[in-house]
Design a protein around this motif. Structure first.
Motif, PDB file in Angstrom:
ATOM      1  N   ASP A   1       0.805  -1.222   0.000  1.00  0.00           N
ATOM      2  CA  ASP A   1       0.000   0.000   0.000  1.00  0.00           C
ATOM      3  C   ASP A   1       0.839   1.274   0.000  1.00  0.00           C
ATOM      4  OD1 ASP A   1       0.921   0.280   2.596  1.00  0.00           O
ATOM      5  OD2 ASP A   1      -1.041   0.023   3.553  1.00  0.00           O
TER       6      ASP A   1
ATOM      7  N   TRP B   1      -2.608  -4.600   0.655  1.00  0.00           N
ATOM      8  CA  TRP B   1      -3.949  -5.059   0.313  1.00  0.00           C
ATOM      9  C   TRP B   1      -3.834  -6.460  -0.270  1.00  0.00           C
ATOM     10  CZ3 TRP B   1      -8.730  -2.978   1.073  1.00  0.00           C
ATOM     11  CH2 TRP B   1      -8.801  -1.636   1.457  1.00  0.00           C
TER      12      TRP B   1
ATOM     13  N   PRO C   1      -2.277   4.202   0.006  1.00  0.00           N
ATOM     14  CA  PRO C   1      -2.841   3.234   0.939  1.00  0.00           C
ATOM     15  C   PRO C   1      -4.341   2.991   0.777  1.00  0.00           C
ATOM     16  CG  PRO C   1      -1.288   4.637   2.071  1.00  0.00           C
ATOM     17  CD  PRO C   1      -1.456   5.212   0.698  1.00  0.00           C
ATOM     18  N   THR C   2      -5.060   3.936   0.163  1.00  0.00           N
ATOM     19  CA  THR C   2      -6.514   3.776   0.029  1.00  0.00           C
ATOM     20  C   THR C   2      -6.995   3.810  -1.414  1.00  0.00           C
ATOM     21  OG1 THR C   2      -6.851   6.163   0.307  1.00  0.00           O
ATOM     22  CG2 THR C   2      -6.932   4.781   2.300  1.00  0.00           C
TER      23      THR C   2
ATOM     24  N   ALA D   1      -1.353  -0.701  -6.005  1.00  0.00           N
ATOM     25  CA  ALA D   1      -1.740   0.441  -5.184  1.00  0.00           C
ATOM     26  C   ALA D   1      -1.127   1.742  -5.688  1.00  0.00           C
ATOM     27  CB  ALA D   1      -1.328   0.207  -3.731  1.00  0.00           C
TER      28      ALA D   1
ATOM     29  N   HIS E   1      -7.081  -5.386   4.163  1.00  0.00           N
ATOM     30  CA  HIS E   1      -6.030  -4.374   4.237  1.00  0.00           C
ATOM     31  C   HIS E   1      -5.363  -4.480   5.595  1.00  0.00           C
ATOM     32  CE1 HIS E   1      -4.806   0.180   3.920  1.00  0.00           C
ATOM     33  NE2 HIS E   1      -3.790  -0.634   3.687  1.00  0.00           N
TER      34      HIS E   1
END
Length: 364
Positions: free
Chosen positions: A62, A68, A107-108, A104, A77
């Motif tokens: 990530d 992930w 991170p999100t 990725a 995650h």
């Protein structure tokens, strides 16, 4: 660009073997020459914390020390400190269930390939916000060398395979049929904002290179190091390309499910081919007895459905003197470097383990 909202589901209850995660008091201590293998625990609904479940099929770091991991519609995650940051399932009807390979951007935020699961669907790339589960499709542009027109660009993508992200661009494996032959695979660099594509590499694949996957396509895995060097694992070769696509080296192998995963400095793990003479030593750290047994069971490739052995190269993969056979984690599903260790997904239903693989301190 089209956007679609996907409803977040309640965290799913992972079907898993109940485990006790207290490490054995007799766990050996690693030396500077040992590889460390540690089962990764995670929260799983009413089962609590587990480290043995079904096998994950894909992993991506990530960018913040965590990773992930996914398998079909199941997503996980894990943060840099080992905490479970997200765990949920997605219904088959949801578009994210048709996502294939992932990488990725943050991170999100993940980039994913779209698989073709409906008559009107076309392959492509999507960017997914994993907090809101909204996704944005990357524009599909023609590859200049193919001569395809703008209207034919989407139709020109026969199938997209593995991908990686480097400096904000996606590096994608694209399969293209060849008349009277079989398939070519291409490596495309894709600008995730504009969708503009650059062809970096193309070569032929034949049915004989991976007959067990027919009528599917022979798998090709891709990863990059910090300098942008490109690593390709095919059923027949370990290939290293310069950032501009120039071939630097090539070494023969015979792999059923080739995998490659590089650290930033060009230390690379490859899964492919038969076991070789190995001198490396390893220690399993912590974990439940069941997870440790599953790891021990993959110290040899004998009897495994995925029987590709693990090797490490440093620098030039074409120079066989740089190849070291590693006697553990045979037949992995996926792997990714997370900052100071690899995370390797192994096993299947009932014996799946996410393993943190830390290289020996002596190699640093």
């Amino acid at each position: 660009m089209p956007r679609a909202r996907i409803t977040r589901l309640l965290p799913a209850l992972l079907v898993a073997t109940s485990v006790t995660l207290a490490a054995s008091a007799c766990t050996p201590q690693a030396t500077a020459d040992d590889w460390m293998l540690e089962p990764v625990p995670f929260e799983s609904g009413h089962m609590g914390e587990v480290d043995l479940a079904f096998g994950m099929s894909t992993i991506t770091a990530d960018g913040a020390g965590g990773f992930w991991s996914g398998s079909a519609g199941s997503w996980l995650h894990v943060g840099a400190d080992g905490e479970t940051l997200a765990r949920f399932n997605i219904d088959v009807e949801h578009p994210m269930h048709a996502m294939g390979s992932i990488a990725a951007l943050s991170p999100t935020e993940l980039v994913a390939t779209r698989t073709v699961t409906a008559p009107d669907a076309v392959p492509g790339l999507s960017i997914i916000d994993m907090e809101t589960l909204e996704y944005t499709d990357v524009p599909t542009k023609p590859v200049p060398e193919t001569g395809a027109g703008e209207a034919d660009a989407a139709a020109g993508d026969f199938m997209l395979g593995d991908l990686a992200v480097h400096d904000g661009d996606a590096y994608v494996v694209r399969y293209q049929p060849v008349p009277q032959e079989y398939l070519d695979f291409e490596i495309l660099r894709v600008d995730l904002g504009s969708g503009e594509r650059e062809l970096l590499h193309r070569e032929a694949l034949t049915i004989s290179t991976s007959p067990q996957v027919f009528p599917g396509v022979p798998p090709v895995d891709i990863d990059l190091d910090a300098g942008g060097t490109i690593y390709l694992a095919t059923p027949s070769y370990r290939i290293i390309l310069a950032p501009d696509g120039t071939e630097l080296s090539r070494a023969a192998q015979s792999a059923n499910r080739p995998i490659v995963s590089a650290d930033p400095d060009g230390r690379v793990l490859w899964w492919g081919g038969a076991e070789g003479a190995a001198h490396a030593t390893s220690v399993i750290i912590g974990g439940s007895g069941e997870a440790r047994d599953a790891i021990v069971g993959r110290a040899s490739c004998e009897g495994l459905i995925r029987d590709d052995a693990l090797r490490m190269t440093v620098g030039d993969a074409g120079a066989e003197s740089t190849v070291e056979s590693l006697p553990f984690l045979c037949g992995a599903n996926a792997a990714a470097w997370t900052g100071d260790s690899w995370i390797v997904a192994t096993g299947g239903e009932g014996d799946g383990v996410l393993v943190r693989l830390t290289p020996p301190a002596a190699l640093d």
